[in-house]
Design an enzyme around this catalytic site. Structure first.
Site, PDB file in Angstrom:
ATOM      1  N   ASN A 188      10.980   1.675   1.856  1.00 20.69           N
ATOM      2  CA  ASN A 188      10.217   0.728   2.669  1.00 20.69           C
ATOM      3  C   ASN A 188      10.569  -0.723   2.356  1.00 20.69           C
ATOM      4  OD1 ASN A 188       8.938   2.781   3.997  1.00 20.69           O
ATOM      5  ND2 ASN A 188       7.054   2.688   2.797  1.00 20.69           N
TER       6      ASN A 188
ATOM      7  N   GLY B   9       0.775  -1.236   0.000  1.00 17.06           N
ATOM      8  CA  GLY B   9       0.000   0.000   0.000  1.00 17.06           C
ATOM      9  C   GLY B   9       0.805   1.285   0.000  1.00 17.06           C
ATOM     10  N   ASP B  10       2.086   1.238   0.381  1.00 16.28           N
ATOM     11  CA  ASP B  10       2.924   2.438   0.361  1.00 16.28           C
ATOM     12  C   ASP B  10       4.336   2.018  -0.020  1.00 16.28           C
ATOM     13  OD1 ASP B  10       3.744   5.093   0.638  1.00 16.28           O
ATOM     14  OD2 ASP B  10       4.163   4.886   2.769  1.00 16.28           O
ATOM     15  N   LEU B  11       4.424   1.354  -1.173  1.00 15.03           N
ATOM     16  CA  LEU B  11       5.679   0.710  -1.544  1.00 15.03           C
ATOM     17  C   LEU B  11       6.584   1.680  -2.307  1.00 15.03           C
ATOM     18  CD1 LEU B  11       6.865  -2.169  -1.225  1.00 15.03           C
ATOM     19  CD2 LEU B  11       6.266  -2.538  -3.605  1.00 15.03           C
TER      20      LEU B  11
END
Length: 273
Positions: free
Chosen positions: A187, A181-183
């Site tokens: 991360n 979702g927030d790649l």
């Protein structure tokens, strides 16, 4: 002495020896904590340690490499330390393989729906995850429409036009894959030419292309990354722009006008006149 470091040690029933900050910290304080019993752990606060722990556990349940949650409460998340001295350039293919594994996970009960069990936040930006039965509806309302009141009026008008067109641009009911979702490269932990951890998730169930798209916002992944889940489907360039637009909007709200050209670029690529 850091209150977060002391709290992490207390949660683990150990004494605190030392600590130092880790890179990042735009959204939360993250520390490497050394305990008197010889353990080295990572401690993190906000925005919602309990929600983040649940997301890490969901990712880990797929067999993907994620830091093990060692302790958590409303104030802190304490995780296993994982090595991260490598660079992503050496293992794009491995990241693609890891994501393909994550994307096999489905919502409980096998129901085709999109969202997550609760809302989240990226800094001051709320991430709305209420379930939807249609993927274009979810992306329009939860990822684009939520920004309308917080962006310049001309950007809002273009967003509204794009939102109306989403049923013709996005698949109606793709397989609801578990998404990081927030790649982005910050991360993804890497060591010894392998991915050692996915961190800082913003999980929800949705179209698997979301993770593939967002990875390309700040990096230029090679074909090996994209091909891990098979050939990209026709029309992916427009869908990628739509998915990347959410990342750009979040950055515009968090960090200001520097990101307005990025928002405009993705609106253009999505065909939002």
């Amino acid at each position: 002495m850091s209150r977060l470091a002391r709290h992490a040690a207390t949660l683990l029933g150990a004494g605190l020896w030392n600590w130092h900050p880790l890179q990042g910290g735009d959204m939360a304080q993250t520390l490497l904590v050394y305990l008197n019993d010889g353990r080295t752990v990572v401690a993190k606060n906000g925005p919602d340690p309990l929600a983040e722990a649940a997301m890490l556990r969901a990712l880990g349940a797929t067999g993907a490499p994620v830091p093990t949650v060692l302790a958590v409460d409303a104030d802190a998340l304490v995780m296993e330390y994982r090595p991260a001295e490598g660079t992503l350039a050496a293992c794009w293919g491995d990241l693609g393989r890891v994501l393909a594994q994550v994307h096999q996970a489905r919502p409980e009960g096998g129901v085709t729906r999109y969202g997550w069990a609760g809302d989240y936040a990226l800094g001051a930006v709320r991430v709305c995850n209420a379930w939807a039965d249609s993927w274009p509806e979810f992306w329009a309302q939860r990822r684009l429409g939520v920004h309308l009141a917080h962006v310049p009026i001309d950007v809002a008008h273009r967003l509204e036009k794009l939102m109306r067109r989403l049923p013709g641009l996005l698949p109606a009911t793709p397989a609801p894959a578990l998404l990081h979702g927030d790649l982005w490269h910050g991360n993804v932990l890497v060591a010894h030419r392998r991915v050692t951890g996915l961190i800082d998730p913003c999980c929800h169930y949705g179209h698997a292309e979301v993770d593939l798209a967002t990875m390309g916002v700040f990096s230029q992944p090679p074909a090996a990354f994209y091909m891990a889940e098979g050939p990209l489907e026709a029309g992916h360039a427009v869908r990628f722009a739509i998915y990347r637009l959410w990342t750009a909007l979040v950055h515009l709200r968090l960090f200001g006008a520097t990101y307005r050209p990025m928002v405009a670029q993705y609106l253009d690529e999505a065909g939002a006149g």
